[in-house]
Design a protein around this motif. Structure first.
Motif, PDB file in Angstrom:
ATOM      1  N   GLY A  79       0.818  -1.203   0.000  1.00  0.00           N
ATOM      2  CA  GLY A  79       0.000   0.000   0.000  1.00  0.00           C
ATOM      3  C   GLY A  79       0.855   1.257   0.000  1.00  0.00           C
ATOM      4  N   ILE A  80       0.321   2.309  -0.582  1.00  0.00           N
ATOM      5  CA  ILE A  80       1.067   3.567  -0.634  1.00  0.00           C
ATOM      6  C   ILE A  80       1.262   4.146   0.764  1.00  0.00           C
ATOM      7  N   ALA A  81       0.309   3.916   1.659  1.00  0.00           N
ATOM      8  CA  ALA A  81       0.444   4.400   3.039  1.00  0.00           C
ATOM      9  C   ALA A  81       1.626   3.722   3.733  1.00  0.00           C
ATOM     10  N   THR A  82       1.809   2.433   3.472  1.00  0.00           N
ATOM     11  CA  THR A  82       2.939   1.698   4.054  1.00  0.00           C
ATOM     12  C   THR A  82       4.253   2.280   3.561  1.00  0.00           C
ATOM     13  N   LEU A  83       4.334   2.562   2.269  1.00  0.00           N
ATOM     14  CA  LEU A  83       5.547   3.141   1.695  1.00  0.00           C
ATOM     15  C   LEU A  83       5.819   4.525   2.266  1.00  0.00           C
ATOM     16  N   THR A  84       4.780   5.334   2.374  1.00  0.00           N
ATOM     17  CA  THR A  84       4.937   6.688   2.922  1.00  0.00           C
ATOM     18  C   THR A  84       5.437   6.641   4.359  1.00  0.00           C
ATOM     19  N   GLY A  89      10.030   7.505   7.923  1.00  0.00           N
ATOM     20  CA  GLY A  89      10.609   7.015   9.169  1.00  0.00           C
ATOM     21  C   GLY A  89       9.634   7.057  10.325  1.00  0.00           C
ATOM     22  N   ALA A  90       8.342   7.171  10.010  1.00  0.00           N
ATOM     23  CA  ALA A  90       7.330   7.247  11.064  1.00  0.00           C
ATOM     24  C   ALA A  90       7.192   5.941  11.818  1.00  0.00           C
TER      25      ALA A  90
END
Length: 128
Positions: A79-84, A89-90
């Protein structure tokens, strides 16, 4: 007197071959398949290089091949959220997530450089 720990009873029964409705050759085949499937899932390139991709390397590699986050997420199957979250570094990404990201970038022609190869950790493009 031999003491028998109840927690190891299933393990003992398994290795003694006391498993209902299974032949010994089926059990061996199952274990061999599980072993080789496990070997296939290991990211051998990172294993032998002794490094794992950092969020900074991920961003730099994406910029090098001119991919946006959406394209990398689709190529890696995440998912794009996982990549972001990983790139910012969150949160610490799972090793499997880092492996699929690294594999997608390597397939696109990125080479990951370890620290000590003329400076810090970095990325470059593969020739050809």
């Amino acid at each position: 007197m031999i003491f028998f720990n109840i927690r190891i009873a299933p393990l003992w029964a398994f290795f003694c071959g006391v498993i209902a409705a299974k032949e010994a050759w089926q059990i061996r085949l199952f274990l061999v398949n599980k072993f080789f499937i496990g070997l296939a899932r290991i990211n051998w390139i990172s294993y032998f290089e002794g490094m794992e991709m950092t969020p900074d390397q991920c961003r730099a590699a994406r910029a090098l091949i001119k991919w946006n986050q959406q394209r990398l997420a689709e190529a890696a199957g995440i998912g794009i959220a996982t990549l972001t979250l990983f790139e910012n570094g969150a949160t610490a990404a799972r090793p499997a997530t880092v492996e699929v990201l690294e594999r997608a970038l390597r397939d696109a022609g990125v080479i990951f450089l370890d620290e000590g190869e003329g400076g810090g950790a970095g990325v470059r493009l593969r020739k050809g």
